[in-house]
Write a protein that holds these residues in place. Structure first.
Motif, PDB file in Angstrom:
ATOM      1  N   HIS A   1       0.867  -1.185   0.000  1.00 19.26           N
ATOM      2  CA  HIS A   1       0.000   0.000   0.000  1.00 19.26           C
ATOM      3  C   HIS A   1       0.898   1.228   0.000  1.00 19.26           C
ATOM      4  CE1 HIS A   1      -4.178  -1.563   1.240  1.00 19.26           C
ATOM      5  NE2 HIS A   1      -3.436  -2.626   0.975  1.00 19.26           N
ATOM      6  N   LEU A   2       0.562   2.172  -0.857  1.00 19.85           N
ATOM      7  CA  LEU A   2       1.374   3.374  -1.029  1.00 19.85           C
ATOM      8  C   LEU A   2       0.576   4.607  -0.624  1.00 19.85           C
ATOM      9  CD1 LEU A   2       3.969   4.746  -2.244  1.00 19.85           C
ATOM     10  CD2 LEU A   2       2.708   4.859  -4.405  1.00 19.85           C
ATOM     11  N   ASN A   3       1.119   5.362   0.327  1.00 19.62           N
ATOM     12  CA  ASN A   3       0.553   6.655   0.704  1.00 19.62           C
ATOM     13  C   ASN A   3       1.122   7.730  -0.209  1.00 19.62           C
ATOM     14  OD1 ASN A   3      -0.845   5.807   3.229  1.00 19.62           O
ATOM     15  ND2 ASN A   3       1.249   5.395   3.938  1.00 19.62           N
TER      16      ASN A   3
ATOM     17  N   GLU B   1     -15.810   4.881   6.030  1.00 20.28           N
ATOM     18  CA  GLU B   1     -15.737   5.211   4.611  1.00 20.28           C
ATOM     19  C   GLU B   1     -14.581   4.516   3.893  1.00 20.28           C
ATOM     20  OE1 GLU B   1     -15.974   9.327   3.636  1.00 20.28           O
ATOM     21  OE2 GLU B   1     -17.528   9.759   5.129  1.00 20.28           O
ATOM     22  N   PHE B   2     -13.529   4.133   4.639  1.00 23.94           N
ATOM     23  CA  PHE B   2     -12.378   3.502   4.015  1.00 23.94           C
ATOM     24  C   PHE B   2     -12.546   1.987   3.946  1.00 23.94           C
ATOM     25  CE2 PHE B   2      -9.972   7.414   4.799  1.00 23.94           C
ATOM     26  CZ  PHE B   2      -9.118   7.437   3.699  1.00 23.94           C
ATOM     27  N   LYS B   3     -11.986   1.385   2.912  1.00 22.86           N
ATOM     28  CA  LYS B   3     -11.784  -0.061   2.892  1.00 22.86           C
ATOM     29  C   LYS B   3     -11.047  -0.421   4.184  1.00 22.86           C
ATOM     30  CE  LYS B   3      -9.639  -3.564  -0.155  1.00 22.86           C
ATOM     31  NZ  LYS B   3      -8.353  -3.840   0.533  1.00 22.86           N
ATOM     32  N   PRO B   4     -11.496  -1.438   4.927  1.00 22.94           N
ATOM     33  CA  PRO B   4     -11.003  -1.638   6.294  1.00 22.94           C
ATOM     34  C   PRO B   4      -9.490  -1.716   6.456  1.00 22.94           C
ATOM     35  CG  PRO B   4     -12.976  -2.928   5.978  1.00 22.94           C
ATOM     36  CD  PRO B   4     -12.639  -2.340   4.629  1.00 22.94           C
ATOM     37  N   ASN B   5      -8.781  -2.420   5.572  1.00 21.25           N
ATOM     38  CA  ASN B   5      -7.340  -2.521   5.810  1.00 21.25           C
ATOM     39  C   ASN B   5      -6.616  -1.213   5.509  1.00 21.25           C
ATOM     40  OD1 ASN B   5      -7.407  -2.666   3.001  1.00 21.25           O
ATOM     41  ND2 ASN B   5      -6.243  -4.580   2.868  1.00 21.25           N
TER      42      ASN B   5
ATOM     43  N   LEU C   1     -10.298 -16.872   6.387  1.00 24.46           N
ATOM     44  CA  LEU C   1      -9.428 -16.165   7.321  1.00 24.46           C
ATOM     45  C   LEU C   1      -8.402 -15.374   6.525  1.00 24.46           C
ATOM     46  CD1 LEU C   1      -8.248 -15.481  10.107  1.00 24.46           C
ATOM     47  CD2 LEU C   1      -6.850 -17.570   9.913  1.00 24.46           C
ATOM     48  N   LYS C   2      -8.491 -14.056   6.616  1.00 21.96           N
ATOM     49  CA  LYS C   2      -7.500 -13.196   5.973  1.00 21.96           C
ATOM     50  C   LYS C   2      -6.333 -13.012   6.933  1.00 21.96           C
ATOM     51  CE  LYS C   2      -8.536  -9.886   3.303  1.00 21.96           C
ATOM     52  NZ  LYS C   2      -8.950  -8.570   2.758  1.00 21.96           N
ATOM     53  N   HIS C   3      -5.219 -13.654   6.612  1.00 21.03           N
ATOM     54  CA  HIS C   3      -3.988 -13.523   7.396  1.00 21.03           C
ATOM     55  C   HIS C   3      -3.022 -12.722   6.532  1.00 21.03           C
ATOM     56  CE1 HIS C   3      -0.561 -15.666   9.814  1.00 21.03           C
ATOM     57  NE2 HIS C   3      -0.556 -14.349   9.938  1.00 21.03           N
ATOM     58  N   ASP C   4      -3.143 -11.419   6.607  1.00 23.94           N
ATOM     59  CA  ASP C   4      -2.493 -10.534   5.637  1.00 23.94           C
ATOM     60  C   ASP C   4      -1.312  -9.785   6.235  1.00 23.94           C
ATOM     61  OD1 ASP C   4      -4.485 -11.349   3.961  1.00 23.94           O
ATOM     62  OD2 ASP C   4      -5.475  -9.405   3.795  1.00 23.94           O
ATOM     63  N   THR C   5      -0.300  -9.620   5.418  1.00 22.65           N
ATOM     64  CA  THR C   5       0.839  -8.766   5.748  1.00 22.65           C
ATOM     65  C   THR C   5       0.932  -7.678   4.689  1.00 22.65           C
ATOM     66  OG1 THR C   5       2.083 -10.518   6.852  1.00 22.65           O
ATOM     67  CG2 THR C   5       3.343  -8.647   6.013  1.00 22.65           C
ATOM     68  N   ILE C   6       0.900  -6.424   5.132  1.00 24.67           N
ATOM     69  CA  ILE C   6       0.962  -5.281   4.223  1.00 24.67           C
ATOM     70  C   ILE C   6       2.286  -4.546   4.439  1.00 24.67           C
ATOM     71  CG2 ILE C   6      -0.041  -3.051   3.619  1.00 24.67           C
ATOM     72  CD1 ILE C   6      -2.732  -4.111   4.560  1.00 24.67           C
TER      73      ILE C   6
ATOM     74  N   ASN D   1      -6.298   3.761  -0.239  1.00 25.00           N
ATOM     75  CA  ASN D   1      -5.005   4.411  -0.383  1.00 25.00           C
ATOM     76  C   ASN D   1      -4.775   4.749  -1.854  1.00 25.00           C
ATOM     77  OD1 ASN D   1      -4.177   1.992   1.954  1.00 25.00           O
ATOM     78  ND2 ASN D   1      -4.102   4.162   2.470  1.00 25.00           N
ATOM     79  N   MET D   2      -3.850   5.653  -2.130  1.00 28.43           N
ATOM     80  CA  MET D   2      -3.649   6.075  -3.513  1.00 28.43           C
ATOM     81  C   MET D   2      -3.300   4.885  -4.401  1.00 28.43           C
ATOM     82  SD  MET D   2      -1.109   9.005  -5.137  1.00 28.43           S
ATOM     83  CE  MET D   2       0.328   7.966  -5.425  1.00 28.43           C
ATOM     84  N   VAL D   3      -2.466   3.983  -3.890  1.00 24.69           N
ATOM     85  CA  VAL D   3      -2.077   2.776  -4.623  1.00 24.69           C
ATOM     86  C   VAL D   3      -2.078   1.611  -3.644  1.00 24.69           C
ATOM     87  CG1 VAL D   3      -0.217   1.617  -5.883  1.00 24.69           C
ATOM     88  CG2 VAL D   3      -0.651   4.056  -6.269  1.00 24.69           C
ATOM     89  N   ALA D   4      -2.613   0.477  -4.067  1.00 24.43           N
ATOM     90  CA  ALA D   4      -2.587  -0.727  -3.233  1.00 24.43           C
ATOM     91  C   ALA D   4      -2.771  -1.942  -4.124  1.00 24.43           C
ATOM     92  CB  ALA D   4      -3.678  -0.685  -2.164  1.00 24.43           C
TER      93      ALA D   4
END
Length: 280
Positions: free
Chosen positions: A130-132, A257-261, A212-217, A161-164
């Motif tokens: 994910h890019l801010n 309003e945001f996508k949760p992650n 189960l979303k086991h995510d690393t960002i 986010n602007m890019v993800a």
């Protein structure tokens, strides 16, 4: 995501919402692949896959049967066939044709590859970037925020986010960032390469149908000039808007309003830059 500053309640609630996995109460069991606990299976999923001969009991969980657990190619085949059994049972949609790594961690060797669609159905860790997009102005920091297109399968119309993007098995983090930045915001490669890695966020979120979303960002910051305007090229973004960081923080803290992650990505940005109290 270690934090040294107090966490306002609204931010803490967003973090808690994506960390709701408790194996004992959620009805999940460890999924062993290549001798390692690499995933989690819900009880109904485990019953289906055991009945069809893809897994067998192993200690307190389940393991891929030995015939499929010999090398990366056979594991990939076994996981794909097991996923197809879930599709035939109506538990999973069609494949997305995006191979993801199956591994114990980012710096660990690949055990197999599996289509992105199937990853959460096996509770296997996935990765993403994910890019801010940040702008320094005379009045303070501002951030470019995307609005997801209304035809998106996941969270249509939500802020983003602007890019993800998810992390394919065959790309490095930077190569993926460059690709996603070009597609989602028309960021030239030379500019995308100026992005600085921020932090690493991991969460475990239980979703319907025993997913189960086991995510690393991996988060990145890209400081942009005031005249840069992102432009979507792949149809995933409906519009962009540039907002003062205090307004972005307030939206995260006070709304859904945001996508949760993406909430976690912005909270992590605020924490790194000492801005958690910017809206307090």
């Amino acid at each position: 995501m270690p934090l040294s500053q107090p966490m306002p309640d609204g931010f803490a609630a967003k973090i808690a919402a994506l960390n709701n996995f408790e194996p004992a109460t959620a009805g999940f069991s460890p999924f062993i692949i290549a001798g390692e606990p690499l995933g989690w299976l819900g009880s109904e999923t485990a019953d289906l896959l055991q009945a069809q001969g893809f897994i067998q009991p192993h200690d307190a969980g389940y393991a891929l049967v030995p015939g499929f657990d010999t090398d990366a190619a056979r594991r990939s085949e076994g996981l794909r066939l097991a996923a197809e059994a879930m599709q035939a049972d109506g538990r999973m949609g069609g494949f997305r044709d995006e191979p993801y790594r199956v591994c114990a961690g980012w710096d660990q060797p690949d055990i197999a590859v599996l289509d992105r669609r199937a990853i959460p159905h096996f509770g296997i860790r996935s990765f993403g970037i994910h890019l801010n997009g940040v702008v320094e102005t005379a009045t303070g920091l501002e951030m470019w925020i995307a609005r997801r297109a209304l035809d998106r399968e996941v969270e249509p119309g939500k802020r983003d986010n602007m890019v993800a993007g998810g992390q394919p098995a065959d790309l490095s983090l930077m190569d993926n960032l460059i690709k996603e930045a070009a597609e989602e915001a028309a960021v030239p490669e030379a500019l995308a390469r100026q992005a600085k890695q921020g932090g690493i966020i991991t969460y475990q979120q239980v979703e319907p149908v025993e997913r189960l979303k086991h995510d690393t960002i991996f988060t990145y910051d890209l400081f942009l000039s005031e005249d840069f305007v992102p432009e979507n090229t792949d149809g995933e973004v409906g519009q962009f808007e540039r907002l003062p960081i205090a307004e972005v923080a307030a939206i995260v803290r006070d709304t859904d309003e945001f996508k949760p992650n993406c909430n976690l990505v912005i909270i992590e940005f605020l924490a790194r830059h000492g801005l958690l109290e910017v809206v307090a």
